[in-house]
Design a protein around this motif. Structure first.
Motif, mmCIF file in Angstrom:
data_model
loop_
_atom_site.group_PDB
_atom_site.id
_atom_site.type_symbol
_atom_site.label_atom_id
_atom_site.label_comp_id
_atom_site.label_asym_id
_atom_site.label_seq_id
_atom_site.Cartn_x
_atom_site.Cartn_y
_atom_site.Cartn_z
ATOM 1 N N PRO A 163 0.800 -1.230 0.000
ATOM 2 C CA PRO A 163 0.000 0.000 0.000
ATOM 3 C C PRO A 163 0.832 1.279 0.000
ATOM 4 C CG PRO A 163 -0.090 -1.078 2.153
ATOM 5 C CD PRO A 163 0.587 -2.043 1.220
ATOM 6 N N LYS A 167 0.148 4.182 -2.592
ATOM 7 C CA LYS A 167 -0.298 5.445 -1.998
ATOM 8 C C LYS A 167 0.532 6.601 -2.567
ATOM 9 C CE LYS A 167 1.141 6.300 2.336
ATOM 10 N NZ LYS A 167 1.955 7.525 2.271
ATOM 11 N N ARG A 196 -8.468 1.031 -3.079
ATOM 12 C CA ARG A 196 -8.396 0.886 -1.615
ATOM 13 C C ARG A 196 -7.066 1.358 -1.022
ATOM 14 N NH1 ARG A 196 -12.900 -2.315 -0.391
ATOM 15 N NH2 ARG A 196 -13.829 -2.931 -2.363
ATOM 16 N N VAL A 197 -6.117 1.700 -1.873
ATOM 17 C CA VAL A 197 -4.811 2.165 -1.364
ATOM 18 C C VAL A 197 -4.390 3.512 -1.956
ATOM 19 C CG1 VAL A 197 -3.912 -0.138 -0.801
ATOM 20 C CG2 VAL A 197 -3.589 0.772 -3.111
ATOM 21 N N LEU B 36 1.671 3.397 7.860
ATOM 22 C CA LEU B 36 1.854 3.511 6.406
ATOM 23 C C LEU B 36 3.115 4.302 6.047
ATOM 24 C CD1 LEU B 36 -1.706 4.022 4.839
ATOM 25 C CD2 LEU B 36 -0.138 2.120 4.504
ATOM 26 N N TRP B 71 -7.627 6.791 7.497
ATOM 27 C CA TRP B 71 -7.997 7.707 6.413
ATOM 28 C C TRP B 71 -9.314 8.366 6.770
ATOM 29 C CZ3 TRP B 71 -5.039 8.236 1.919
ATOM 30 C CH2 TRP B 71 -4.065 7.240 1.686
ATOM 31 N N GLY B 83 -9.588 -0.751 4.892
ATOM 32 C CA GLY B 83 -9.714 -1.631 3.730
ATOM 33 C C GLY B 83 -10.746 -1.181 2.716
ATOM 34 N N ALA B 84 -11.481 -0.106 3.040
ATOM 35 C CA ALA B 84 -12.529 0.349 2.115
ATOM 36 C C ALA B 84 -11.927 1.193 0.991
ATOM 37 C CB ALA B 84 -13.561 1.174 2.890
ATOM 38 N N VAL B 85 -12.735 1.451 -0.019
ATOM 39 C CA VAL B 85 -12.331 2.333 -1.114
ATOM 40 C C VAL B 85 -12.063 3.729 -0.533
ATOM 41 C CG1 VAL B 85 -13.193 3.491 -3.196
ATOM 42 C CG2 VAL B 85 -13.547 1.029 -2.880
ATOM 43 N N LEU B 86 -10.958 4.360 -0.993
ATOM 44 C CA LEU B 86 -10.488 5.590 -0.351
ATOM 45 C C LEU B 86 -11.150 6.849 -0.898
ATOM 46 C CD1 LEU B 86 -6.688 4.810 0.095
ATOM 47 C CD2 LEU B 86 -8.538 4.611 1.767
#
Lengths: 261, 114
Positions: A163, A167, A196-197, B36, B71, B83-86
């Motif tokens: 990710p 991203k 999703r990322v 992240l 997010w 894990g969902a659509v961003l």
């Protein structure tokens, strides 16, 4: 503490820094970026797994661009200058950066490479990173945008597994799309994983072999070039004599129009 | 394995700060690592433990504050499920990361000064 000579109990001093550990890299990256902006060069950082087709995409880019821009590249690998030689053969003046043990490019390696490469004589300058979906993602090099090459054979869930890389991507090139009829890969699943990322998902399907999607890729580069060209105009540095005195770094960055100062 | 190069930068920064304060010893080093950030916390610690010998950090355990990634919608602040659509389910805006989610920060150094 003794007021006469200063000896005595030591003191514990907390120093609050809240500073990026990569601050040093980011400083050099900003320096690189200033150079690219001043010279009106669009610098693109090309990342992806080993074997995803980064070099092949660049070879196809040279074919598709067909002389519309002056291209240049630095190409990084742990060993060999094979990719730089392939790019040269495809008509992209190139320089190899051999990183030895390093699994990623950092801003200093790119800066060093710029010193003996005529990057100012380019309109679009590719920085082909080391094939790796992990480490390169966190190093700013001074690029205008990150492009990640993901080939259709790598698995539909690759973006979910890495990710941080996706991203960081401004664009994903889904490469080797000519193989799709022979695979059980669903492009929709890759698109879903990306969504999703990658908050601003942008993906183009391409094939270096057939030329599929290259027009859209060229159009994307053109779109990215527009603000760079505009910026150079506003700086008033487009003269045959080289950039005016808007910038001064006090050192030379390779031969070329810019001359460096 | 970029963790080693990060540790190199970290230790160099700590040593520079210690010199600037004429410190006789460093007692604490606190870093903040986001989920992240692209940094593996275990590798980061291993790299630190390997690298600290012979440096100002030799006797200092690394304190690591880990930040879970999150997010949310930058407009309506609505959190996005893991894990969902961003993109925001309400207004469709592309999601933005919460502060610290991708941090690789040197937070605090505690040192002993004469």
């Amino acid at each position: 503490m003794c007021t006469t000579c200063g000896c005595g109990d030591p003191e514990l001093v907390p120093v609050e820094l809240h500073e990026k550990i990569l601050a040093g890299n980011d400083r050099v990256a900003r320096h690189n970026r200033d150079h690219f902006v001043e010279a009106g060069v669009l610098a693109l950082n090309l990342m992806g797994s080993p074997g995803s087709g980064k070099t092949a995409v660049l070879e196809a880019t040279a074919r598709a661009a067909n002389g519309r821009w002056r291209l240049g590249a630095v190409s990084a690998d742990l060993a060999t200058d094979n990719d730089a030689r392939r790019l040269e053969a495809a008509g992209i003046p190139s320089k190899a950066i051999t990183t030895g043990q390093a699994c990623h490019l950092d801003a200093e390696l790119v800066h060093h490479a710029l010193h003996d490469f005529p990057w100012r004589d380019t309109d679009v300058f590719f920085i082909e990173n080391v094939g790796n979906l992990v480490c390169p993602a966190i190093y700013d090099l001074g690029q205008a945008a990150n492009v990640v090459v993901l080939s259709v054979t790598e698995g539909e869930d690759k973006p979910l597994k890495y990710p941080v890389m996706f991203k960081a991507a401004d664009l994903v090139l889904l490469a080797k799309c000519d193989l799709l009829p022979h695979l059980d890969v669903k492009v929709e699943k890759i698109e879903d994983a990306l969504a999703r990322v990658m908050p601003r998902r942008r993906m183009l399907k391409v094939s270096a072999r057939t030329g599929e999607g290259m027009e859209a890729w060229i159009a994307w580069i053109e779109e990215r070039r527009a603000p760079v060209v505009e910026k150079r105009k506003t700086l008033g540095v487009v003269t045959s004599a080289g950039p005016a005195s808007a910038f001064s770094w006090g050192h030379v960055h390779g031969p070329g129009r810019g001359q460096g100062r | 394995m970029h963790e080693y190069s990060l540790i190199q930068s970290l230790v160099a920064r700590v040593e520079a700060e210690a010199r600037a304060h004429h410190a006789v010893a460093v007692h604490r080093v606190v870093v903040k690592i986001g989920e992240l950030s692209g940094v593996d916390p275990e590798l980061f610690r291993t790299a630190y433990d390997t690298y600290r010998a012979g440096t100002a950090c030799e006797r200092v355990e690394l304190e690591m504050r880990r930040v879970e990634a999150a997010w949310r919608c930058p407009a309506c602040r609505r959190p996005i499920e893991k894990g969902a659509v961003l993109s925001c389910p309400a207004c469709g805006a592309p999601a933005a990361l919460d502060e610290g989610s991708d941090a690789i920060l040197l937070e605090t150094i505690e040192m002993e000064v004469p």
